[in-house]
Design an enzyme around this catalytic site. Structure first.
Site, PDB file in Angstrom:
ATOM      1  N   ASP A  23      19.695   5.309  -3.289  1.00  0.00           N
ATOM      2  CA  ASP A  23      19.826   3.860  -3.782  1.00  0.00           C
ATOM      3  C   ASP A  23      19.504   2.835  -3.050  1.00  0.00           C
ATOM      4  O   ASP A  23      20.392   2.013  -2.780  1.00  0.00           O
ATOM      5  CB  ASP A  23      21.372   4.211  -4.171  1.00  0.00           C
ATOM      6  N   LYS A  29      18.309  -0.199  -1.796  1.00  0.00           N
ATOM      7  CA  LYS A  29      18.149  -1.657  -2.414  1.00  0.00           C
ATOM      8  C   LYS A  29      18.779  -2.876  -1.829  1.00  0.00           C
ATOM      9  O   LYS A  29      19.541  -2.593  -1.170  1.00  0.00           O
ATOM     10  CB  LYS A  29      18.532  -1.500  -3.984  1.00  0.00           C
ATOM     11  N   ASN A  87      22.600  -3.126  -1.298  1.00  0.00           N
ATOM     12  CA  ASN A  87      23.333  -1.902  -0.374  1.00  0.00           C
ATOM     13  C   ASN A  87      23.082  -2.293   1.049  1.00  0.00           C
ATOM     14  O   ASN A  87      23.380  -1.529   1.733  1.00  0.00           O
ATOM     15  CB  ASN A  87      22.686  -0.540  -0.686  1.00  0.00           C
ATOM     16  N   ASP A  98      25.822   1.483   1.715  1.00  0.00           N
ATOM     17  CA  ASP A  98      26.434   1.970   0.599  1.00  0.00           C
ATOM     18  C   ASP A  98      25.655   3.185   0.368  1.00  0.00           C
ATOM     19  O   ASP A  98      24.620   3.583  -0.070  1.00  0.00           O
ATOM     20  CB  ASP A  98      26.113   1.315  -0.568  1.00  0.00           C
ATOM     21  N   THR A 108      19.558   2.513  -9.299  1.00  0.00           N
ATOM     22  CA  THR A 108      19.401   1.320 -10.274  1.00  0.00           C
ATOM     23  C   THR A 108      17.737   1.285 -10.965  1.00  0.00           C
ATOM     24  O   THR A 108      17.163   1.745  -9.970  1.00  0.00           O
ATOM     25  CB  THR A 108      19.502   0.300  -9.479  1.00  0.00           C
TER      26      THR A 108
END
Ligand code: AMP
Length: 293
Positions: A152, A154, A157, A170, A187
């Site tokens: 994840d 992005k 994070n 994260d 996402t």
């Protein structure tokens, strides 16, 4: 909620606290200003009393975690992040809990969220983008070496330290694995074709996300963005990659992005090759620190 894992003796020692004391409590901290609000609680600046170390204390409400059925995800995040030690990965020093809350003791990233910086600047210079991408490639090489896939990556994070280093913050979707995974997570804009199509995926998902991130740093928007979710899906699956004329981006940067955003995950540029790519070599600050000006 009891969270398994994490060596509190070692973590306490790393904050300069004698290792004999087994448990953290709220009394170990002076609480300062709020740093931000997340989906499940609040984050405060805090000082660990004995060591005087400044940390970020994330306070999560058990009721909200339960309601959203993310206790398992949090437990996994804590277990993974507690054991990672890398300059571009936010440290999780430890955790504790009481009747209603879970507290995470995190490294303080004084310059806050990277996506806010990106919003402010619209897009980053090649020097800044390359410095962040190289740092993240190094952090992901470290994670993959420990069989951790982030899944994840992005802008939301990522945090920035006082010195200007990027930090992966994260690990909510990360997974510790020796096998190939088939879970749908993350996402949409950052999902690679094999996750959109629910085919098995491996550490190559992080290379794809790094390519998306590099594009977003340089153009200010993710590459497969579309008004409708279904169109984003379609564009990802087709790898419908277009480079707009403005802002002007070097052909070396576009070459790197094109080599990371490859449909077949086994053909994506390996992370150590990302570090050797001419665009990274010529633009990234070897210190991993971006200084404005
Ligand atoms: P989160 O719940 O992780 O989304 O955090 C909510 C907000 O708190 C973030 O958007 C940041 O602005 C801030 N924040 C979270 N963790 C930290 C940290 N370690 N250092 C500084 N600010 C943080």
């Amino acid at each position: 909620m009891a969270i398994a894992g994490g060596n509190q003796e070692e973590e306490k020692a790393s904050l300069g606290v004698p290792a004999m004391e087994m448990r953290w409590t709220l009394n170990d901290f002076d609480i300062g200003k709020p740093l931000g609000r997340g989906k499940f609680g609040h984050v405060y600046l805090a000082r660990e009393k004995k060591s005087n170390q400044i940390v970020a204390l994330k306070v999560l409400f058990k009721s909200q975690l339960k309601q959203s059925q993310v206790e398992h995800q949090l437990r996994r995040e804590v277990e993974i992040q507690c054991h990672l030690r890398h300059p571009n990965i936010l440290r999780l020093y430890g955790y504790f809990y009481d009747q209603s809350r879970v507290y995470l003791i995190l490294e303080y990233a004084a310059k806050g969220e990277l996506y806010k910086e990106l919003q402010k600047c619209k897009y980053f210079s090649e020097r800044r983008a390359a410095t962040y991408i190289a740092s993240l490639a190094r952090a992901l090489i470290y994670c993959h070496g420990k069989h951790v896939i982030h899944r994840d990556i992005k802008p939301e994070n990522l945090l920035i330290s006082m010195q200007g280093e990027v930090k992966i913050a994260d690990f909510g979707w990360s997974v510790h694995t020796f096998s190939r995974r088939k879970t749908m997570c993350g996402t949409l804009d950052y999902l690679p074709p094999e996750m959109v199509e629910s085919i098995e995926h491996d550490a190559g998902v992080d290379i794809w996300s790094l390519g998306v991130l590099c594009y977003e740093f340089l153009y200010g928007l993710p590459p497969f963005e579309a008004k409708q979710h279904s169109d984003t899906y379609r564009r990802i699956v087709k790898v419908d990659l277009k480079f707009p004329p403005i802002p002007i981006v070097s052909s070396a940067a576009k070459d790197l992005i094109s080599q990371m955003l490859v449909k077949d995950s086994s053909k994506r540029l390996a992370l150590h090759k990302v570090l050797e790519h001419p665009w990274i070599v010529q633009n990234a600050d070897p210190s991993g620190i971006y200084r404005a000006g």
